[in-house]
Design a protein around this motif. Structure first.
Motif, PDB file in Angstrom:
ATOM      1  N   GLU A  44      30.844  40.479  44.755  1.00 54.10           N
ATOM      2  CA  GLU A  44      31.341  40.138  46.091  1.00 54.10           C
ATOM      3  C   GLU A  44      31.751  38.675  46.172  1.00 54.10           C
ATOM      4  O   GLU A  44      32.717  38.329  46.868  1.00 54.10           O
ATOM      5  CB  GLU A  44      30.276  40.457  47.139  1.00 54.10           C
TER       6      GLU A  44
ATOM      7  N   HIS B  30      35.322  38.389  44.928  1.00 49.52           N
ATOM      8  CA  HIS B  30      36.296  38.738  45.970  1.00 49.52           C
ATOM      9  C   HIS B  30      36.481  37.581  46.950  1.00 49.52           C
ATOM     10  O   HIS B  30      37.602  37.240  47.336  1.00 49.52           O
ATOM     11  CB  HIS B  30      35.810  39.969  46.742  1.00 49.52           C
TER      12      HIS B  30
ATOM     13  N   ASP C 281      38.112  49.362  44.248  1.00 49.48           N
ATOM     14  CA  ASP C 281      39.038  48.222  44.158  1.00 49.48           C
ATOM     15  C   ASP C 281      40.231  48.562  43.281  1.00 49.48           C
ATOM     16  O   ASP C 281      41.381  48.245  43.616  1.00 49.48           O
ATOM     17  CB  ASP C 281      38.309  46.995  43.600  1.00 49.48           C
TER      18      ASP C 281
END
Length: 657
Positions: A439, A442, A513
């Motif tokens: 995360e 990202h 993703d």
């Protein structure tokens, strides 16, 4: 308050009770009819008729001739007799039974003649099974349960043939009540004038529109616009769906189309609103009988549209999310004359929507509607209504007396990234570390490439995701640059790249993703002309031309684009590794990191790197932004063109250990 079982099923229970009562009445009627009727004592004629109605076998088993009857009459041995159309039934005083054939009716005339000429009392005579005993419908009335079932079946068939339409005189909604869709309202102004005075258009020789097609995403308010148009025009409103015309019975769909337009012409001025009009389908090759029925329905619909008079006062309003699924003959000029796109609400309209729906719940007076509107870019009015309602549910769940700002923020996050699961199983420390790195990858790439506003990063499960990076659009946009799409693909790949950088191995957590990145890459290559080889051919045009094509070349081009952007993203994540370490560590400690902290960490690293331009060997940063100029504050250090120019040998990413 939870309703009782009877309150929730009162209609079904009422119908079942009525059916049971009808069956009970029918059974009682049959039982009563089958019971022997009591006869007055000494009435031999009535007793004989009752026996004959139950069974005539005792008489038909013994057939006699006329001489026997005449002899019994002379000797007075006849107890009673019954005359029918083709026979005479006789019961003697000693209890014997017999019958005589009387097709011509002469025997019955003889008996009646003797009755008229005799002076003494003779045996009783009655009529049995003749037309004069009961009216012609007596036998039908005896079968009334069957007749009732036939009538109910006919009513059911008539109801199935009739389209499920709701005719309204007032919808209760006007244009002022519909927030947003300003362009669609303006486009419907001349339609409003036509329906108010269709004769004025006909007097000028103007051909008013027969049909208007509303297109747009689900939840943008197409149905509300149709109802508001009916109120503005003071016209009747009929609402159906495209699937209402389909039926398992052949020919029923065509009858429904005819009945619908017949009702509309009868109640003109009238608006016929067909929601999800793509459910009618489009004509094609009749390879199956169901295809033939669908083609006939579309043909009948086209015929009804062409049959409108200029001053009929009927308008067909269709709504669909898939305009390309409609038959081309249906949307041509002269039928659906106009296609109106209903777009997403603007910033000011989203604020009005929040104020409107918040007024329907017990909300706090300190709500920041402007912030809610800024954080809901790209959401439809239906989504905003859901957010307000979910905020009220969250307030009720926490036993609050009013809905506060935090409830709205939590509801907005739920709408975007899903519900926070309750009772989720605890993750191991290794999995938490991998999710935190994923995360954080990202988040830092989204902040560096300005893919949007980074709201928050969390390793708490939301929906089906084990962790979430919430990135919202900064502004309403309908035009997207190639650099923006490339940046979004890199943001999607950044989690997988961060995992590979830290652990030298990827996990299944990047599956979604890759799915989103592949869809975007295929769209860039096959429809937008943004492939790595510069091909301008649109795959949609190839399909529309019904040409055979090999998809392998397009798939290879999309994969090349993904590989190229993956290398670029790897180089970018390597340069942002200090920020990646910082955000990953905070996620492990705090589980949730605000988006402002992510942006601050990336900006601090970027300002530090600006003092040393040797980060990109052999190149000097330049200020040319080209297509990336749409990003506010775009830094030349992370210009995509610059990063792509660096050789793979100089900045190769980590391999598999």
């Amino acid at each position: 308050m939870k309703k009782t079982f009877f309150a929730r099923h009162r209609r079904s229970l009422g119908v079942i009770t009525l059916c049971i009562l009808l069956l009970a009445v029918a059974a009682g009627s049959f039982w009563y009819a089958s019971q022997p009727k009591a006869t007055p004592p000494g009435d031999a004629s009535a007793a004989m008729l009752q026996q004959l109605q139950q069974s005539s076998d005792a008489w038909t088993a013994n057939r006699r001739d006329l001489s026997t009857l005449v002899g019994d009459m002379r000797d007075g041995r006849i107890a009673s007799a019954a005359l029918s159309e083709d026979a005479v039934y006789v019961t003697t005083t000693d209890g014997q039974h017999y019958w005589l054939a009387d097709q011509s009716g002469r025997i019955g005339e003889m008996i009646l003649r003797d009755y008229s000429s005799a002076s003494g009392s003779l045996f009783p005579v009655s009529l049995f099974d003749t037309d004069g005993e009961a009216p012609w419908y007596s036998k039908l009335l005896a079968q009334w349960p069957l007749l009732l079932l036939l009538v109910a079946g006919a009513a059911f068939v008539a109801w199935k043939l009739h389209p499920p339409q709701t005719l309204k005189q007032r919808t209760g909604i006007r244009f002022a009540d519909v927030i947003g869709a300003g362009e669609a309202k303006l486009a419907l102004q001349d339609v409003t004038a036509y329906l108010r005075d269709p004769a004025a258009f006909a007097a000028l020789g103007a051909r008013p529109p027969k049909g208007v097609l509303l297109t747009g995403e689900p939840g943008t308010g197409k149905t509300q616009l149709a109802k508001a148009l009916a109120s503005e025009c003071d016209a009747h409103f009929i609402q159906v769906t495209g699937s209402d015309f389909s039926s398992m019975y052949f020919g029923v769909g065509i009858h429904k189309v005819k009945a619908l337009f017949r009702t509309a012409r009868k109640h003109a001025p009238c608006i016929v609103f067909i929601d999800e009009i793509d459910g009618i389908g489009r004509r094609g090759e009749q390879s199956r009988s169901s295809d033939a029925e669908g083609n006939r329905i579309v043909n009948q619909f086209l015929t009804e549209l062409d049959g409108f008079a200029a001053d009929s006062g009927v308008l067909v309003l269709g709504a669909t999310n898939f305009p390309n699924s409609l038959d081309p003959a249906l949307v041509r000029e002269g039928r659906f004359d106009r296609s109106i796109a209903v777009g997403l609400p603007s910033l000011a309209e989203r604020e009005q929507l929040f104020r409107l729906y918040a007024g329907k719940v017990k909300a706090s007076g300190t709500l920041d509607f402007a912030q809610l509107a800024r954080n809901s870019v790209g959401l439809t009015p239906a989504a905003i209504a859901y957010i307000v309602n979910h905020a009220a549910l969250l307030a009720a769940r926490s036993q609050q007396t009013e809905v506060v700002m935090q409830h709205f923020v939590d509801a907005l996050e739920t709408c975007r990234i899903g519900e926070q699961p309750l009772g989720a199983s605890a993750l191991s420390e290794t999995d938490r570390t991998r999710i935190a790195v994923h995360e954080a990858g990202h988040a830092i790439v989204a902040a560096a490439l300005h893919c949007g506003r980074v709201e928050k990063v969390t390793i708490l499960p939301r929906g089906q995701a084990l962790g979430v990076t919430l990135v919202t659009p900064v502004e309403d946009k309908r035009l997207h640059l190639e650099s923006e799409l490339r940046a979004r693909i890199q943001m999607l790949l950044a989690g997988r790249v961060a995992e590979q950088l830290y652990f030298h191995e990827v996990s299944s957590g990047a599956g979604q993703d890759l799915h989103e990145a592949s869809k975007l890459a295929l769209s860039m290559v096959g429809a937008l002309g943004m492939g790595p080889k510069g091909s301008l051919l649109s795959l949609q045009a190839v399909r529309d031309a019904h040409l055979d094509s090999d998809p392998r070349e397009a798939l290879q081009a999309a994969d090349d684009l993904l590989q190229q952007l993956n290398r670029t993203c790897t180089k970018l994540v390597e340069r942002l590794k200090p920020a990646l370490d910082q955000i990953s560590q905070r996620l492990l400690e705090e589980e949730t990191v605000p988006g402002e902290d992510v942006v601050a960490a990336v900006e601090a690293l970027m300002h530090e790197s600006l003092g040393n331009v040797s980060v990109l060997p052999g190149h000097t940063p330049h200020m040319e932004r080209v297509a990336a100029s749409a990003y506010d504050g775009f830094d030349p250090l992370f210009d995509l063109a610059l990063v792509d120019e660096v050789s793979d040998e100089q900045t190769a990413g980590p391999g598999m250990a």
